[in-house]
Structures are given as C-alpha cells and as structure tokens.
Design a protein around this motif. Structure first.
Motif, PDB file in Angstrom:
ATOM      1  N   VAL A 298       0.831  -1.204   0.000  1.00 44.12           N
ATOM      2  CA  VAL A 298       0.000   0.000   0.000  1.00 44.12           C
ATOM      3  C   VAL A 298       0.865   1.253   0.000  1.00 44.12           C
ATOM      4  CG1 VAL A 298      -1.595   1.340   1.421  1.00 44.12           C
ATOM      5  CG2 VAL A 298      -1.978  -1.086   1.105  1.00 44.12           C
ATOM      6  N   LEU A 299       0.507   2.217  -0.858  1.00 46.98           N
ATOM      7  CA  LEU A 299       1.097   3.548  -0.813  1.00 46.98           C
ATOM      8  C   LEU A 299       0.151   4.424   0.001  1.00 46.98           C
ATOM      9  CD1 LEU A 299       3.446   5.342  -1.883  1.00 46.98           C
ATOM     10  CD2 LEU A 299       1.900   6.026  -3.740  1.00 46.98           C
ATOM     11  N   ALA A 300       0.571   4.789   1.217  1.00 48.29           N
ATOM     12  CA  ALA A 300      -0.272   5.559   2.130  1.00 48.29           C
ATOM     13  C   ALA A 300       0.075   7.038   2.005  1.00 48.29           C
ATOM     14  CB  ALA A 300      -0.072   5.082   3.559  1.00 48.29           C
ATOM     15  N   VAL A 301      -0.920   7.847   1.648  1.00 51.32           N
ATOM     16  CA  VAL A 301      -0.722   9.276   1.396  1.00 51.32           C
ATOM     17  C   VAL A 301      -1.636  10.066   2.309  1.00 51.32           C
ATOM     18  CG1 VAL A 301      -0.859  11.116  -0.327  1.00 51.32           C
ATOM     19  CG2 VAL A 301      -0.150   8.807  -1.010  1.00 51.32           C
ATOM     20  N   CYS A 302      -1.085  11.059   3.010  1.00 51.61           N
ATOM     21  CA  CYS A 302      -1.933  11.864   3.884  1.00 51.61           C
ATOM     22  C   CYS A 302      -1.329  13.241   4.136  1.00 51.61           C
ATOM     23  CB  CYS A 302      -2.186  11.150   5.217  1.00 51.61           C
ATOM     24  SG  CYS A 302      -0.705  10.940   6.225  1.00 51.61           S
ATOM     25  N   GLY A 303      -2.214  14.210   4.374  1.00 52.43           N
ATOM     26  CA  GLY A 303      -1.815  15.538   4.805  1.00 52.43           C
ATOM     27  C   GLY A 303      -2.549  15.861   6.088  1.00 52.43           C
ATOM     28  N   ILE A 304      -2.135  15.227   7.186  1.00 52.00           N
ATOM     29  CA  ILE A 304      -2.774  15.385   8.487  1.00 52.00           C
ATOM     30  C   ILE A 304      -1.708  15.704   9.528  1.00 52.00           C
ATOM     31  CG2 ILE A 304      -4.730  13.900   7.945  1.00 52.00           C
ATOM     32  CD1 ILE A 304      -3.335  11.624   9.404  1.00 52.00           C
ATOM     33  N   ALA A 305      -2.151  16.084  10.728  1.00 54.15           N
ATOM     34  CA  ALA A 305      -1.210  16.523  11.761  1.00 54.15           C
ATOM     35  C   ALA A 305      -0.320  15.387  12.249  1.00 54.15           C
ATOM     36  CB  ALA A 305      -1.975  17.140  12.928  1.00 54.15           C
ATOM     37  N   ARG A 306      -0.872  14.170  12.323  1.00 57.13           N
ATOM     38  CA  ARG A 306      -0.119  13.040  12.872  1.00 57.13           C
ATOM     39  C   ARG A 306      -0.095  11.888  11.870  1.00 57.13           C
ATOM     40  NH1 ARG A 306       0.886  13.905  18.299  1.00 57.13           N
ATOM     41  NH2 ARG A 306      -0.321  15.613  19.214  1.00 57.13           N
ATOM     42  N   PRO A 307       0.739  12.001  10.831  1.00 57.76           N
ATOM     43  CA  PRO A 307       0.766  10.948   9.805  1.00 57.76           C
ATOM     44  C   PRO A 307       1.222   9.599  10.324  1.00 57.76           C
ATOM     45  CG  PRO A 307       2.608  12.472   9.520  1.00 57.76           C
ATOM     46  CD  PRO A 307       1.702  13.080  10.556  1.00 57.76           C
ATOM     47  N   ASN A 308       2.105   9.597  11.335  1.00 57.88           N
ATOM     48  CA  ASN A 308       2.614   8.318  11.840  1.00 57.88           C
ATOM     49  C   ASN A 308       1.499   7.439  12.392  1.00 57.88           C
ATOM     50  OD1 ASN A 308       5.150   9.118  11.142  1.00 57.88           O
ATOM     51  ND2 ASN A 308       5.789   9.699  13.189  1.00 57.88           N
ATOM     52  N   SER A 309       0.486   8.047  13.012  1.00 51.48           N
ATOM     53  CA  SER A 309      -0.640   7.275  13.545  1.00 51.48           C
ATOM     54  C   SER A 309      -1.401   6.588  12.413  1.00 51.48           C
ATOM     55  CB  SER A 309      -1.583   8.189  14.334  1.00 51.48           C
ATOM     56  OG  SER A 309      -0.960   8.667  15.502  1.00 51.48           O
ATOM     57  N   PHE A 310      -1.579   7.302  11.315  1.00 50.62           N
ATOM     58  CA  PHE A 310      -2.271   6.741  10.151  1.00 50.62           C
ATOM     59  C   PHE A 310      -1.482   5.581   9.557  1.00 50.62           C
ATOM     60  CE2 PHE A 310      -2.955   7.160   5.424  1.00 50.62           C
ATOM     61  CZ  PHE A 310      -4.184   6.525   5.405  1.00 50.62           C
ATOM     62  N   PHE A 311      -0.178   5.777   9.378  1.00 54.01           N
ATOM     63  CA  PHE A 311       0.653   4.715   8.810  1.00 54.01           C
ATOM     64  C   PHE A 311       0.672   3.477   9.717  1.00 54.01           C
ATOM     65  CE2 PHE A 311       3.362   8.415   7.019  1.00 54.01           C
ATOM     66  CZ  PHE A 311       2.430   8.634   6.012  1.00 54.01           C
ATOM     67  N   ALA A 312       0.774   3.719  11.034  1.00 54.09           N
ATOM     68  CA  ALA A 312       0.815   2.604  11.979  1.00 54.09           C
ATOM     69  C   ALA A 312      -0.490   1.817  11.970  1.00 54.09           C
ATOM     70  CB  ALA A 312       1.122   3.122  13.381  1.00 54.09           C
ATOM     71  N   THR A 313      -1.615   2.532  11.845  1.00 50.42           N
ATOM     72  CA  THR A 313      -2.916   1.851  11.803  1.00 50.42           C
ATOM     73  C   THR A 313      -3.011   0.923  10.602  1.00 50.42           C
ATOM     74  OG1 THR A 313      -4.037   3.662  12.961  1.00 50.42           O
ATOM     75  CG2 THR A 313      -5.408   2.201  11.631  1.00 50.42           C
ATOM     76  N   LEU A 314      -2.587   1.419   9.452  1.00 51.59           N
ATOM     77  CA  LEU A 314      -2.617   0.575   8.247  1.00 51.59           C
ATOM     78  C   LEU A 314      -1.716  -0.646   8.407  1.00 51.59           C
ATOM     79  CD1 LEU A 314      -2.507   3.301   5.427  1.00 51.59           C
ATOM     80  CD2 LEU A 314      -4.474   1.970   6.185  1.00 51.59           C
ATOM     81  N   SER A 315      -0.554  -0.435   9.009  1.00 49.82           N
ATOM     82  CA  SER A 315       0.366  -1.544   9.233  1.00 49.82           C
ATOM     83  C   SER A 315      -0.240  -2.584  10.171  1.00 49.82           C
ATOM     84  CB  SER A 315       1.686  -1.016   9.801  1.00 49.82           C
ATOM     85  OG  SER A 315       2.620  -2.055   9.986  1.00 49.82           O
ATOM     86  N   GLU A 316      -0.916  -2.120  11.231  1.00 50.40           N
ATOM     87  CA  GLU A 316      -1.557  -3.026  12.181  1.00 50.40           C
ATOM     88  C   GLU A 316      -2.677  -3.835  11.524  1.00 50.40           C
ATOM     89  OE1 GLU A 316      -2.792  -0.391  15.217  1.00 50.40           O
ATOM     90  OE2 GLU A 316      -0.753  -0.026  15.979  1.00 50.40           O
ATOM     91  N   LEU A 317      -3.254  -3.275  10.450  1.00 48.29           N
ATOM     92  CA  LEU A 317      -4.328  -3.971   9.739  1.00 48.29           C
ATOM     93  C   LEU A 317      -3.786  -4.980   8.728  1.00 48.29           C
ATOM     94  CD1 LEU A 317      -6.750  -0.950   9.184  1.00 48.29           C
ATOM     95  CD2 LEU A 317      -7.136  -2.920  10.688  1.00 48.29           C
ATOM     96  N   GLY A 318      -2.455  -5.110   8.684  1.00 49.45           N
ATOM     97  CA  GLY A 318      -1.850  -6.150   7.858  1.00 49.45           C
ATOM     98  C   GLY A 318      -1.278  -5.687   6.542  1.00 49.45           C
ATOM     99  N   ALA A 319      -1.320  -4.382   6.253  1.00 47.55           N
ATOM    100  CA  ALA A 319      -0.783  -3.881   4.997  1.00 47.55           C
ATOM    101  C   ALA A 319       0.729  -3.690   5.085  1.00 47.55           C
ATOM    102  CB  ALA A 319      -1.449  -2.553   4.636  1.00 47.55           C
ATOM    103  N   VAL A 320       1.390  -3.786   3.944  1.00 47.71           N
ATOM    104  CA  VAL A 320       2.810  -3.443   3.837  1.00 47.71           C
ATOM    105  C   VAL A 320       2.851  -1.992   3.367  1.00 47.71           C
ATOM    106  CG1 VAL A 320       5.015  -3.996   2.758  1.00 47.71           C
ATOM    107  CG2 VAL A 320       3.369  -5.826   3.262  1.00 47.71           C
ATOM    108  N   VAL A 321       3.228  -1.089   4.256  1.00 49.07           N
ATOM    109  CA  VAL A 321       2.968   0.332   4.065  1.00 49.07           C
ATOM    110  C   VAL A 321       4.218   1.111   3.679  1.00 49.07           C
ATOM    111  CG1 VAL A 321       2.109   2.443   5.184  1.00 49.07           C
ATOM    112  CG2 VAL A 321       1.091   0.218   5.737  1.00 49.07           C
ATOM    113  N   THR A 322       4.089   1.928   2.659  1.00 45.22           N
ATOM    114  CA  THR A 322       5.060   2.976   2.355  1.00 45.22           C
ATOM    115  C   THR A 322       4.329   4.299   2.541  1.00 45.22           C
ATOM    116  OG1 THR A 322       6.319   1.646   0.798  1.00 45.22           O
ATOM    117  CG2 THR A 322       6.518   4.036   0.596  1.00 45.22           C
ATOM    118  N   GLY A 323       4.760   5.073   3.521  1.00 45.81           N
ATOM    119  CA  GLY A 323       4.053   6.301   3.873  1.00 45.81           C
ATOM    120  C   GLY A 323       4.608   7.515   3.158  1.00 45.81           C
ATOM    121  N   VAL A 324       3.715   8.374   2.675  1.00 45.22           N
ATOM    122  CA  VAL A 324       4.096   9.623   2.014  1.00 45.22           C
ATOM    123  C   VAL A 324       3.369  10.760   2.730  1.00 45.22           C
ATOM    124  CG1 VAL A 324       4.272  10.877  -0.164  1.00 45.22           C
ATOM    125  CG2 VAL A 324       4.263   8.371  -0.162  1.00 45.22           C
ATOM    126  N   PRO A 325       4.031  11.415   3.695  1.00 45.93           N
ATOM    127  CA  PRO A 325       3.366  12.469   4.468  1.00 45.93           C
ATOM    128  C   PRO A 325       3.475  13.835   3.806  1.00 45.93           C
ATOM    129  CG  PRO A 325       5.520  12.027   5.401  1.00 45.93           C
ATOM    130  CD  PRO A 325       5.367  11.089   4.234  1.00 45.93           C
TER     131      PRO A 325
END
Length: 400
Positions: A298-325
């Motif tokens: 998954v390519l995780a893209v976000c413009g929010i105050a706490r991007p790490n929380s979003f990336f961690a949530t996706l990872s906990e749901l089983g995705a292989v995450v590359t985060g783009v904040p």
C-alpha cells in the motif's frame, strides 16, 4: 509490518520536520538515513534550538493577548451572544492532531439518537472565502469538488459525507453562523466545531479533546509550542475525551488523566480509540472490508497533523505500508497527484490509501486512477461506558 517514509528533498523540509518533532514528538515524521547524518542532525538541532529561542518572546506576547481577551469577555467588556437554543462545543486546547472530527460526528449522532435536531457550526478550516455559507445536500451536489473545498473546507466535507442531512453553517464568526443556523433550520441544539477559544458565542457544554500520548504537546503556547491557551483554561470544560488510548502505555494514560484532572478535578474524563471500520473506494464510494488490506502493498498518502498514527494503523491492519506524508490540510497539486500515481504504478503497489479528510483535497485524480484509491473509514469509539457518560453530560447541558 514495516512503515517507511519518503526522503525530504530539501534542508528546509528537514528543518520543518525537526521543528515539528520539538513542538510535539507525536508530530515527528521519519526521515531516511543518509551519509553525514550525524553532522546534519547536529546542524538541525542547532537551527531548531535557535528558531525556538526566537519564538519564545512571541509566545509570551501571545499568552498575554489571550489573557487580556479572556478577561475582557469574563468582565463583560466584550459582548457575547447567547443563541436561543443550547450550544455544545467540541474543541482542542492544542493546535490540531487530537482526532476531533470523528468526535464532532459522534456528538451529532448521539444528539439525534436523543431525539434532538442539531445544526453544526464550523469555521471551515482552510476554505478560501469569509462569507457565511450554508451547506445543504443540494448545494453540495451542484458544486464541483474544487468549489466545494474552497467554500467549506475539508473537515466540513468529511462531516457532510457521514451525515449528509445534517444542517451545517460555515463562518469564522460563530455568532453570525449561529444566527444563520437558527433562522434557516430552527434547530433545538447547536454543535460548535473547534470553537473552545471562541468566547463570543456562549455555550452550555465544552468538550475538549486530548491526545493520550501528548495532551499538551511540549507545554508551550503558540508559536513556541502548540497550546492555543494556557492549560488552566481546561477549567472551562466539563468533559474531556482522551483519544488514541490504545497507542500509549497504561502509565502514559494514567499520567495524562492526572495532568488533566490537576487543572480540573471535576471534569468528566472519557477514554476513546479511533476504530477503523472499512475502506471506501474514491471512484464509487463502495465500502470494502478491512481484510482487503491484508498482505497488500500500500502507498499511504496523507496531509494530516499526525501521519505516523495513520501509517501505523494501516500496518496493524496487515498492509505493507510505504508512507508519504504532506503538511496538515495540504491541497494536492496536479503535479503531485501525477507523481503519486506514477509512484504507485511503478512501485508495484496494489493501491493507494488516504484519510477521509484528504479525499476532498485530491482534486486531480482521473476516474480510472480513483478506482485504485481508498479512504480509511474511522469512527471514534468511547470505551468504559464513555458513551453513556457523554450522553448524560449532553442531556444535562441541553435541558434549558
């Protein structure tokens, strides 16, 4: 599952990331290691220390200004407006990052379950006009995505996507918004989004949001820190909702509770978590199960105050995450969207995932590419009888 991040392309971007980390560790964005990392780290530390030192006098001046303004309202020297119906405020004492938008949605839903007719007042953060605007389903359908974003802002559009028949009035002047809402919709309760410091509009209940991991950020006022008001302002609130309690240790949570009660021993303290409930495809709004993320790249893209929380949530749901904040409330340009699409295609990613608040700002997605973009749907879940206790606080406040 590993979470990686894009490298910052410039010293200015790296300096911004270092400053955010000093303001609040929860805002830190991971940066890929590079040669001479030690020298770069020491240089950034020196620059951030110097910049924060220069901001200290501005924080003192800001704090004095807040104290004078509050005193003027408390003594009646500045006039306030009392709406004809009860008013509930959901706000922050810090500048963003607490997960307030799901809390606003939850409060409106609870009020409706109680048989009430709420209307929402919002400043429409990030919108590009100042006029009082009324959002209706018909107007939203008539406007294009770009016009809707400019007129109402991403937070309002996110709330409207969950509650399309909720009356919403947008204005920086909350008193004017309250008058417009009461004249147009005749609600029996008003909900003010992000208005804790907007003292011109009287309210019957203040609900404050806190992040369990860092309730007061670095404990400094803007711009040296992220506090909008001194922490003693918590005394004005009757309910505190502590968010992301599942992302901290029991000792951290206990310390947060103690810090809040230190400033308001009588406050109703409610714990909560942001619970993912599904994936919504951007192209057709189809809702998919969270299991769709399992083992997906998954390519995780976000413009929010706490991007790490979003990336961690996706990872906990089983995705292989590359985060783009990106920066909070960032409006994606056509070029940026093209680069993200190219990266998804060339990197072998199964799809792109973003937040619900980011969807209105992804304005340049083609119809075909939107089929490969999903928004993570999240709701605020109150734990330990929190919903019941919040309901009682709401009932007591709106009896007048």
């Amino acid at each position: 599952m590993a979470v990686t991040s894009r490298p910052f392309p410039s010293l200015a971007s790296r300096l911004k990331a270092a400053l955010l980390a000093r303001l609040d560790p929860g805002l830190a964005i991971p940066v890929e290691a590079e040669k001479n990392a030690g020298i770069l780290s020491r240089s950034l530390n020196f620059l951030t220390t110097a910049i924060l030192g220069l901001l200290e006098p501005l924080s003192v001046a800001y704090g004095n200004g807040v104290a004078i303004r509050n005193w003027l309202y408390e003594t009646g020297r500045l006039k306030t407006y009392r709406p004809p119906c009860p008013t509930v405020c959901v706000g922050n004492i810090t500048a963003g990052g607490t997960g307030k938008t799901p809390a606003v949605i939850l409060v409106c839903q609870l009020l409706r379950e109680m048989g009430r007719r709420p209307a929402l007042l919002s400043r429409g953060y990030g919108r590009r006009e100042r006029a009082v605007r009324v959002l209706t389903a018909a107007e939203l359908e008539a406007l294009g995505p770009r016009q809707a974003l400019a007129r109402f802002g991403d937070e309002v559009l996110t709330i409207a996507s969950h509650m399309p028949d909720l009356p919403i009035v947008v204005s920086q002047n909350r008193a004017a918004a309250a008058r417009a809402a009461c004249d147009r919709f005749a609600p029996d309760v008003l909900v003010m989004d992000d208005g804790f410091g907007h003292l011109r509009l009287q309210r019957d209940l203040d609900i404050l949001m806190f992040d369990a991991r860092s309730p007061f950020a670095n404990g400094r006022l803007l711009p040296r820190g992220l506090l909008r008001e001194p922490v003693w302002a918590i005394q004005r609130a009757k309910v505190a909702i502590v968010s992301r309690t599942d992302q901290c240790t029991p000792d951290q949570l206990a310390a947060t509770d103690e810090a809040i009660r230190l400033h308001n021993p009588d406050i109703t303290l409610i714990h909560s978590v942001h619970r993912p409930t599904g994936l919504r495809r951007v192209s057709d709004q189809q809702l998919l199960l969270l299991s769709h993320l399992s083992a997906k790249k998954v390519l995780a893209v976000c413009g929010i105050a706490r991007p790490n929380s979003f990336f961690a949530t996706l990872s906990e749901l089983g995705a292989v995450v590359t985060g783009v904040p990106f920066a909070d409330h960032h409006i994606f340009t056509k070029r940026e969207v093209e680069r993200l699409v190219a990266r998804r295609q060339s990197g072998g990613f199964d799809f792109m995932v973003t937040t619900e608040k980011d969807v209105p700002r992804l304005l340049n997605l083609s119809r075909d590419e939107a089929q490969k973009v999903f928004a993570l749907v999240v709701q605020l879940e109150l734990i330990d009888n929190g919903a019941e206790r919040l309901g009682k606080s709401l009932e007591h406040a709106i009896k007048r």
